[in-house]
Design an enzyme around this catalytic site. Structure first.
Site, short mmCIF file in Angstrom:
data_model
loop_
_atom_site.label_atom_id
_atom_site.label_comp_id
_atom_site.label_asym_id
_atom_site.label_seq_id
_atom_site.Cartn_x
_atom_site.Cartn_y
_atom_site.Cartn_z
N TYR A 51 -7.84 21.24 89.00
CA TYR A 51 -6.93 22.38 88.98
C TYR A 51 -7.55 23.50 88.15
CZ TYR A 51 -3.09 19.50 90.73
OH TYR A 51 -2.30 18.69 91.50
N TYR B 1 -7.92 13.04 92.11
CA TYR B 1 -8.40 13.18 90.73
C TYR B 1 -7.87 12.06 89.86
CZ TYR B 1 -3.87 15.55 90.09
OH TYR B 1 -2.54 15.87 90.07
N ARG C 221 -4.79 10.09 91.43
CA ARG C 221 -3.75 10.66 92.29
C ARG C 221 -4.29 10.83 93.71
NH1 ARG C 221 0.57 13.38 91.64
NH2 ARG C 221 1.17 11.91 93.22
N HIS D 27 -2.90 15.70 97.35
CA HIS D 27 -1.53 16.20 97.51
C HIS D 27 -1.46 17.69 97.24
CE1 HIS D 27 -1.87 15.34 93.19
NE2 HIS D 27 -0.98 16.30 93.00
N HIS E 231 1.48 20.43 95.92
CA HIS E 231 2.81 20.56 95.33
C HIS E 231 3.62 21.63 96.06
CE1 HIS E 231 1.89 18.26 91.60
NE2 HIS E 231 0.67 18.71 91.80
#
Lengths: 242, 181
Positions: free
Chosen positions: A104, A143, A153, A156, A158
């Site tokens: 991110y 990640y 994870r 995905h 959000h």
């Protein structure tokens, strides 16, 4: 006068509990006391309305400052409906995600994977008059996180939606068909009902796939609905369903 | 994916990286030029160990005063390193009561609050009422809470003529009242 028809009760097992023990961060944050059921008043029935003029759309996350993001280009399309199957028109959807390496663009993310200066990590899209939305992005990478040993994870994106009222606000995550990490993910598995979990998985769609350009994924979202017919007998039904 | 009998999509946590959403300045509800009786609302959020919740997304919605071209009734604030949040907004007035027999009783002035954070699988909904306002004793939502100490978790202290403060506890002693809608 606002329509004060109550929100339909949530279907058992289709939402995660607050105290989802497999997800460690819930341990000190999940309330211990029971929630207090409130009737639907103007506060819950209405909610903020967002316009594109004030909250401009960002529907292509793959281009920043004339550069193009690394990774597998995707288009995501879907509809926003309510529990009566009616489209939710002109509603704002916010999205954010990791880049193709699983990082991110956020100071809190210290994962040792490269940042991509040409990837826009967040977007905003409004549904059309039939509740449809569409945006272009890249497939986010998986990640690691520290929930348990060797935790990763799944891929995905959000999602944040408001819908027509305070009671329709929802934050969720869109996952990808075929991801082997899904079967191991505590956040995904915090939802008890398997069908409800699987509705968070976007379907690959060859018809949405743009030749020579991008893979297509379809992801529909259902916001809470209210019973179709308002009560008209003057009695207080607000305490029903406890 | 066609849904014959649609069921509301499952909630998932907002996680630690939601700040990628543009929100700077969204905690000032006068940002579109609203004028009137301006108040500030500050607060602090702690977890079950009493530690600050430093990564929360706190949202405020108020149906009063009614939204217009200069006021959309919505704010968003990131909690800071000490768990604090703040909003600048217009003072809400009383609003219509609940459906049915109790419907003639107005609700005391309040704002609705949504808290989302890592470790919260679903948003938490609560309200902030304001010390000194009339009508708390007959408010149809406050009166759903029997324990006066719990009711008090929803009432912000006046710290000045137009300033209010409320601490929120996600879990344990002094736990804030959260609502199911």
């Amino acid at each position: 006068m606002s329509d004060l028809t109550p929100y339909r009760p949530l279907v058992g097992g289709t939402q995660p509990p607050y105290d989802a023990g497999i997800y460690g961060s819930t341990k000190l944050r999940a309330p211990k006391q029971a929630l207090v059921q409130v009737p639907t008043s103007i506060t819950e029935a209405t909610g903020p309305q967002f316009s594109e003029s004030r909250y401009p759309s960002v529907i292509d996350l793959t281009k920043v400052n004339g550069g193009e993001a690394q990774g597998q280009r995707i288009v995501v399309e879907g509809r926003v409906l309510d529990e009566n199957g009616r489209p939710v028109p002109h509603t704002m959807i916010e999205i954010w995600q990791a880049n193709s390496t699983g990082r991110y663009h956020h100071p809190g993310d210290q994962h040792d994977a490269p940042l991509d200066p040409y990837f826009q990590g967040a977007g905003r899209v409004f549904t059309d008059s039939e509740g449809r939305y569409r945006y272009t992005s890249i497939k986010p990478g998986a990640y690691p996180w520290r929930n348990h040993h060797n935790a990763w994870r799944p891929n995905h994106i959000h999602y944040s939606l408001f819908g027509p009222g305070f009671g329709t606000r929802v934050i969720t995550q869109m996952y990808f068909e075929g991801d082997p990490l899904l079967k191991l993910d505590p956040i995904f598995h915090s939802i008890p009902d398997e069908a409800a979990r699987n509705r968070l998985i976007a379907d690959f769609d060859i018809d949405l796939t743009v030749p020579e350009w991008a893979l297509g994924y379809r992801f529909d979202i259902v916001l809470r609905g209210r019973d179709a017919t308002p009560f008209e007998d003057g009695n207080d039904h607000s305490h029903e369903g406890h | 994916m066609t849904l014959a009998t649609p069921i509301a999509t499952a909630s998932q946590t907002i996680g630690p990286y939601w700040h990628l959403l543009p929100y700077k300045g969204w905690n000032d509800l006068t940002r579109f030029g609203a004028t009137g009786d301006v108040i500030t609302i500050t607060g602090r959020i702690v977890d079950g160990a009493g530690d600050p919740v430093t990564d929360a997304c706190v949202e405020l919605w108020q149906p009063s005063p009614a939204a217009d071209a200069h006021f959309d009734g919505f704010g968003r604030c990131a909690s800071d390193a000490e768990g604090r949040f703040s909003f600048t907004t217009l003072r809400p007035g009383p609003v219509a009561g609940v459906h049915g027999a109790a419907g003639n009783v107005q609700q005391a002035p309040h704002v609705a609050i949504t808290i989302m954070a890592r470790g919260l699988m679903k948003a938490l909904a609560t309200r902030i009422y304001f010390e000194g306002d009339a009508g708390h004793d007959i408010d149809p939502v406050l009166n759903l809470i029997e324990d006066p100490a719990r009711r008090a978790t929803l009432i912000a202290k006046a710290t000045g003529p137009a300033a209010y403060h409320l601490d929120m506890v996600l879990q344990g002693a002094g736990e804030t009242v959260f609502f199911a809608i």
